[in-house]
Every structure is written in C-alpha cells, then in structure tokens.
Design a protein around this motif. Structure first.
Motif, PDB file in Angstrom:
ATOM      1  N   ALA A 143       0.841  -1.176   0.000  1.00 34.07           N
ATOM      2  CA  ALA A 143       0.000   0.000   0.000  1.00 34.07           C
ATOM      3  C   ALA A 143       0.884   1.237   0.000  1.00 34.07           C
ATOM      4  N   SER A 144       2.011   1.163  -0.738  1.00 26.53           N
ATOM      5  CA  SER A 144       2.952   2.272  -0.753  1.00 26.53           C
ATOM      6  C   SER A 144       2.287   3.544  -1.260  1.00 26.53           C
ATOM      7  N   ALA A 145       1.216   3.409  -2.025  1.00 26.52           N
ATOM      8  CA  ALA A 145       0.483   4.573  -2.479  1.00 26.52           C
ATOM      9  C   ALA A 145      -0.515   5.035  -1.418  1.00 26.52           C
ATOM     10  N   ALA A 146      -0.524   4.338  -0.299  1.00 27.87           N
ATOM     11  CA  ALA A 146      -1.467   4.666   0.770  1.00 27.87           C
ATOM     12  C   ALA A 146      -1.117   6.009   1.385  1.00 27.87           C
ATOM     13  N   ASP A 147      -2.103   6.619   1.966  1.00 25.96           N
ATOM     14  CA  ASP A 147      -1.976   7.931   2.589  1.00 25.96           C
ATOM     15  C   ASP A 147      -1.888   7.760   4.104  1.00 25.96           C
ATOM     16  N   ILE A 148      -0.687   7.904   4.628  1.00 27.31           N
ATOM     17  CA  ILE A 148      -0.462   7.712   6.064  1.00 27.31           C
ATOM     18  C   ILE A 148      -1.266   8.712   6.883  1.00 27.31           C
ATOM     19  N   SER A 157      -3.303   0.612   7.497  1.00 26.25           N
ATOM     20  CA  SER A 157      -2.162  -0.300   7.569  1.00 26.25           C
ATOM     21  C   SER A 157      -0.852   0.435   7.381  1.00 26.25           C
ATOM     22  N   ALA A 158      -0.823   1.372   6.429  1.00 27.03           N
ATOM     23  CA  ALA A 158       0.390   2.164   6.209  1.00 27.03           C
ATOM     24  C   ALA A 158       0.693   3.020   7.435  1.00 27.03           C
ATOM     25  N   TYR A 159      -0.334   3.582   8.030  1.00 25.01           N
ATOM     26  CA  TYR A 159      -0.146   4.407   9.226  1.00 25.01           C
ATOM     27  C   TYR A 159       0.446   3.588  10.369  1.00 25.01           C
ATOM     28  N   TYR A 160      -0.176   2.469  10.694  1.00 28.00           N
ATOM     29  CA  TYR A 160       0.317   1.665  11.814  1.00 28.00           C
ATOM     30  C   TYR A 160       1.708   1.093  11.535  1.00 28.00           C
ATOM     31  N   ALA A 161       1.970   0.717  10.290  1.00 24.09           N
ATOM     32  CA  ALA A 161       3.299   0.206   9.936  1.00 24.09           C
ATOM     33  C   ALA A 161       4.368   1.281  10.085  1.00 24.09           C
ATOM     34  N   SER A 162       3.973   2.533   9.928  1.00 22.21           N
ATOM     35  CA  SER A 162       4.944   3.643  10.005  1.00 22.21           C
ATOM     36  C   SER A 162       5.311   4.017  11.446  1.00 22.21           C
ATOM     37  N   SER A 168      -5.906   9.816  10.552  1.00 17.62           N
ATOM     38  CA  SER A 168      -7.232  10.395  10.815  1.00 17.62           C
ATOM     39  C   SER A 168      -8.275   9.307  11.036  1.00 17.62           C
ATOM     40  N   LYS A 169      -8.209   8.267  10.227  1.00 15.03           N
ATOM     41  CA  LYS A 169      -9.173   7.174  10.325  1.00 15.03           C
ATOM     42  C   LYS A 169      -8.957   6.363  11.611  1.00 15.03           C
ATOM     43  N   ALA A 170      -7.726   6.361  12.117  1.00 12.68           N
ATOM     44  CA  ALA A 170      -7.367   5.553  13.285  1.00 12.68           C
ATOM     45  C   ALA A 170      -7.905   6.105  14.595  1.00 12.68           C
ATOM     46  N   VAL A 171      -8.528   7.261  14.583  1.00  9.48           N
ATOM     47  CA  VAL A 171      -9.060   7.847  15.815  1.00  9.48           C
ATOM     48  C   VAL A 171      -9.976   6.850  16.523  1.00  9.48           C
TER      49      VAL A 171
END
Length: 108
Positions: free
Chosen positions: A23-28, A97-102, A33-36
């Motif tokens: 998901a490298s094109a994913a928006d961290i 997923s990109a957010y948590y992986a970061s 924001s979604k992870a709230v």
C-alpha cells in the motif's frame, strides 16, 4: 523438465509483482485520521494500554491489510473487530495499515 527463458522471466515478473505489492500509495495521514476510532483499544500511537488488545505500531503493512480484510469480509471473526471493520473500504484499510506500519513499535 526444462523451462524456457521467457516462461521463467514471466513467472519472475509475476512473483516479483506479488511480493512487492504494498500500500505504498497509501496515505499515512488519512490512515492517522481514520485511526481515531482504533485508538480506544490500540492506543494513540499503536501501543495498547490494555493487554487484551494487540499493539499495531510497527506491524508489517501487508499483515495488517490481510487481517483487516479478513475481519471485514467475515473470514476472521471477533466480537469487536468484525463490526468495526465492516465499513472500511480497501483504501481505508491500506491507509490504516500504512499508518500503523509507520509507527515506532517502541512507542517513541
């Protein structure tokens, strides 16, 4: 059995594409924001304060994608995660997923 170079090259390209899919094109930032909603159980920075909920910080992105899709699609069932994931799109899942992986698994 002897394989032609063309066949081996084709298989190599396909396997390489599957292995490098991410998901490298994913928006961290969109994932953050979604992870709230996720923060209540998984912590503000992916480190849960409660032992019954897993830490997500630093998890492998593809693992998170597979697990979230499994919850959403009913392949994996959990009293809390199944309903939380039903409204997630593939884009939402990629971003989360990109957010948590970061995130740093040490919580720093």
């Amino acid at each position: 059995m002897q394989f032609s170079k063309k066949l081996v090259l084709s298989i190599g390209v396909i396997v390489s594409g599957l292995c490098t899919f991410s998901a490298s094109a994913a928006d961290i930032q969109a994932g953050k924001s979604k992870a709230v909603t996720c923060n209540a159980c998984h912590g503000n920075n992916g480190i849960s304060m409660l032992p019954m909920y897993p830490n997500l910080a630093g998890q492998k992105e593809q693992y998170l994608i597979l697990q979230l899709k499994a919850f959403r699609d009913g392949e994996r069932k959990n009293m809390l995660m199944s309903p939380m994931s039903t409204g997630l799109s593939d884009t939402d899942i990629a971003n989360l997923s990109a957010y948590y992986a970061s995130l740093d698994p040490a919580g720093k």
